[in-house]
Each structure stands twice: as structure tokens, then as C-alpha cells.
Scaffold this motif. Sequence first.
Motif, mmCIF file in Angstrom:
data_model
loop_
_atom_site.group_PDB
_atom_site.id
_atom_site.type_symbol
_atom_site.label_atom_id
_atom_site.label_comp_id
_atom_site.label_asym_id
_atom_site.label_seq_id
_atom_site.Cartn_x
_atom_site.Cartn_y
_atom_site.Cartn_z
ATOM 1 N N ALA A 1 0.889 -1.200 0.027
ATOM 2 C CA ALA A 1 -0.113 0.122 0.047
ATOM 3 C C ALA A 1 0.837 1.142 -0.141
ATOM 4 C CB ALA A 1 -0.954 -0.045 1.140
ATOM 5 N N ASP A 2 0.420 2.361 -0.399
ATOM 6 C CA ASP A 2 0.936 3.768 -0.368
ATOM 7 C C ASP A 2 1.187 4.015 1.071
ATOM 8 O OD1 ASP A 2 1.650 6.281 -1.863
ATOM 9 O OD2 ASP A 2 0.317 7.038 -0.691
ATOM 10 N N GLY A 3 2.588 4.070 1.301
ATOM 11 C CA GLY A 3 3.147 4.624 2.319
ATOM 12 C C GLY A 3 3.647 3.537 3.206
ATOM 13 N N ASP A 4 3.521 2.131 2.843
ATOM 14 C CA ASP A 4 4.391 1.180 3.211
ATOM 15 C C ASP A 4 5.841 1.192 3.199
ATOM 16 O OD1 ASP A 4 1.853 0.139 3.875
ATOM 17 O OD2 ASP A 4 1.943 -1.815 2.592
ATOM 18 N N LYS A 5 6.587 0.788 4.062
ATOM 19 C CA LYS A 5 7.799 0.288 4.001
ATOM 20 C C LYS A 5 8.083 -1.004 3.205
ATOM 21 C CE LYS A 5 9.234 3.769 6.811
ATOM 22 N NZ LYS A 5 9.962 4.820 6.344
ATOM 23 N N VAL A 6 8.974 -0.832 2.073
ATOM 24 C CA VAL A 6 9.379 -2.058 1.398
ATOM 25 C C VAL A 6 10.893 -2.353 1.309
ATOM 26 C CG1 VAL A 6 7.328 -1.757 -0.117
ATOM 27 C CG2 VAL A 6 9.228 -0.771 -0.716
ATOM 28 N N SER A 7 11.011 -3.596 1.086
ATOM 29 C CA SER A 7 12.343 -4.089 1.017
ATOM 30 C C SER A 7 12.833 -4.366 -0.187
ATOM 31 C CB SER A 7 12.813 -5.239 2.057
ATOM 32 O OG SER A 7 12.374 -4.820 3.314
ATOM 33 N N GLU A 8 14.096 -4.072 -0.740
ATOM 34 C CA GLU A 8 14.545 -4.470 -2.151
ATOM 35 C C GLU A 8 14.166 -6.059 -2.331
ATOM 36 O OE1 GLU A 8 18.647 -4.257 -4.698
ATOM 37 O OE2 GLU A 8 18.561 -3.351 -2.713
ATOM 38 N N GLY A 9 13.771 -6.244 -3.534
ATOM 39 C CA GLY A 9 13.525 -7.792 -3.804
ATOM 40 C C GLY A 9 12.144 -8.137 -3.213
ATOM 41 N N GLN A 10 11.671 -7.321 -2.650
ATOM 42 C CA GLN A 10 10.004 -7.700 -2.187
ATOM 43 C C GLN A 10 9.146 -7.558 -3.170
ATOM 44 O OE1 GLN A 10 8.739 -5.265 1.270
ATOM 45 N NE2 GLN A 10 6.442 -5.627 0.481
ATOM 46 N N PRO A 11 8.220 -8.455 -3.442
ATOM 47 C CA PRO A 11 7.124 -8.387 -4.593
ATOM 48 C C PRO A 11 6.407 -6.984 -4.333
ATOM 49 C CG PRO A 11 7.368 -10.623 -3.871
ATOM 50 C CD PRO A 11 8.048 -10.010 -2.766
ATOM 51 N N LEU A 12 6.251 -6.262 -5.277
ATOM 52 C CA LEU A 12 5.624 -4.897 -5.306
ATOM 53 C C LEU A 12 4.511 -5.041 -5.884
ATOM 54 C CD1 LEU A 12 6.401 -2.398 -3.940
ATOM 55 C CD2 LEU A 12 7.856 -1.741 -6.051
ATOM 56 N N TYR A 13 4.357 -5.318 -7.142
ATOM 57 C CA TYR A 13 3.258 -5.225 -7.897
ATOM 58 C C TYR A 13 2.978 -6.286 -9.022
ATOM 59 C CZ TYR A 13 6.079 -2.998 -11.576
ATOM 60 O OH TYR A 13 6.892 -2.474 -12.585
ATOM 61 N N ALA A 14 1.949 -6.603 -9.502
ATOM 62 C CA ALA A 14 1.427 -7.743 -10.518
ATOM 63 C C ALA A 14 1.142 -7.157 -11.686
ATOM 64 C CB ALA A 14 0.398 -8.374 -10.412
ATOM 65 N N LEU A 15 2.041 -7.479 -12.659
ATOM 66 C CA LEU A 15 1.921 -6.716 -14.101
ATOM 67 C C LEU A 15 1.430 -7.643 -15.135
ATOM 68 C CD1 LEU A 15 2.773 -4.549 -16.308
ATOM 69 C CD2 LEU A 15 5.014 -5.506 -16.281
ATOM 70 N N GLU A 16 0.369 -7.408 -15.896
ATOM 71 C CA GLU A 16 -0.174 -8.115 -16.949
ATOM 72 C C GLU A 16 0.241 -7.731 -18.369
ATOM 73 O OE1 GLU A 16 -4.444 -8.302 -16.766
ATOM 74 O OE2 GLU A 16 -4.487 -9.256 -14.539
ATOM 75 N N SER A 17 0.938 -8.538 -19.331
ATOM 76 C CA SER A 17 1.385 -8.293 -20.366
ATOM 77 C C SER A 17 0.249 -9.042 -21.473
ATOM 78 C CB SER A 17 2.677 -8.614 -20.742
ATOM 79 O OG SER A 17 3.082 -9.902 -20.808
ATOM 80 N N ASP A 18 0.525 -9.109 -22.735
ATOM 81 C CA ASP A 18 -0.373 -9.822 -23.472
ATOM 82 C C ASP A 18 -0.152 -11.187 -23.410
ATOM 83 O OD1 ASP A 18 2.298 -9.380 -24.538
ATOM 84 O OD2 ASP A 18 1.586 -9.427 -26.490
ATOM 85 N N LYS A 19 1.061 -11.784 -22.802
ATOM 86 C CA LYS A 19 1.444 -13.193 -22.813
ATOM 87 C C LYS A 19 1.398 -13.781 -21.282
ATOM 88 C CE LYS A 19 3.973 -13.119 -27.049
ATOM 89 N NZ LYS A 19 4.998 -13.440 -27.844
ATOM 90 N N SER A 20 1.468 -12.797 -20.191
ATOM 91 C CA SER A 20 1.518 -13.383 -18.802
ATOM 92 C C SER A 20 1.481 -12.235 -17.955
ATOM 93 C CB SER A 20 2.891 -14.064 -18.788
ATOM 94 O OG SER A 20 3.965 -12.979 -18.759
ATOM 95 N N THR A 21 1.194 -12.899 -16.643
ATOM 96 C CA THR A 21 1.133 -11.844 -15.312
ATOM 97 C C THR A 21 2.174 -12.493 -14.445
ATOM 98 O OG1 THR A 21 -1.326 -11.821 -15.574
ATOM 99 C CG2 THR A 21 -0.312 -11.393 -13.422
ATOM 100 N N GLN A 22 2.925 -11.437 -13.995
ATOM 101 C CA GLN A 22 3.987 -11.702 -13.268
ATOM 102 C C GLN A 22 4.378 -10.647 -12.111
ATOM 103 O OE1 GLN A 22 7.360 -11.888 -15.820
ATOM 104 N NE2 GLN A 22 8.356 -10.209 -14.747
ATOM 105 N N GLU A 23 4.923 -11.097 -11.286
ATOM 106 C CA GLU A 23 4.999 -10.083 -9.993
ATOM 107 C C GLU A 23 6.417 -9.329 -10.096
ATOM 108 O OE1 GLU A 23 4.903 -12.293 -6.306
ATOM 109 O OE2 GLU A 23 2.864 -12.316 -6.207
ATOM 110 N N VAL A 24 6.611 -8.130 -9.941
ATOM 111 C CA VAL A 24 7.547 -7.245 -10.256
ATOM 112 C C VAL A 24 8.055 -6.924 -8.806
ATOM 113 C CG1 VAL A 24 8.684 -5.427 -11.168
ATOM 114 C CG2 VAL A 24 6.906 -6.440 -12.368
#
Length: 74
Positions: free
Chosen positions: A23-46
Motif C-alpha cells: 500500500a501507499d506509504g508502506d515500508k518495502v524492502s529491495e527484492g520484495q514483490p511490489l506489484y503484479a503486471l499483466e502483459s499480452d502473454k503473462s502475469t508476473q510479480e515485479v
Amino acid sequence: MDILLPKIGFSMNEGVLAEWLAADGDKVSEGQPLYALESDKSTQEVDAPASGTLRIVATPGETYEVGALLGRIE
């Protein structure tokens, strides 16, 4: 650090921000899954490119061009 929509596939020009995994304002760590991205071929976590506080600017469900600003890590 800016969070930009990555180019996942050779022919990818845009993608859909499926959902934020933090969520907005959350503390995140490098390498932590941040968001899911859908392309025309797949969905993956970034993963977070750095550690810090997440500031969201992009809306889930919307389509964005490769390189578009999705948020920032402060």
C-alpha cells in the motif's frame, strides 16, 4: 527511486498494472514483490528495486506504456 513499467518481453510496448502488493506509504524492502503486471502473454510479480517508503502514482487496472512512472520509493 522511480518505479517504471519494465519491458518484460521483446515485443512488449505496454502492460496492465494488475494490482499493488503493498500500500501507499508502506515500508518495502529491495527484492520484495511490489506489484503484479499483466502483459499480452503473462502475469508476473515485479520486485521492489530498492528499500524505502512506497509512494504510488499509478492505478491498478489501467494500461501503461513501457517506461511509465508507476510510483516511487523514497
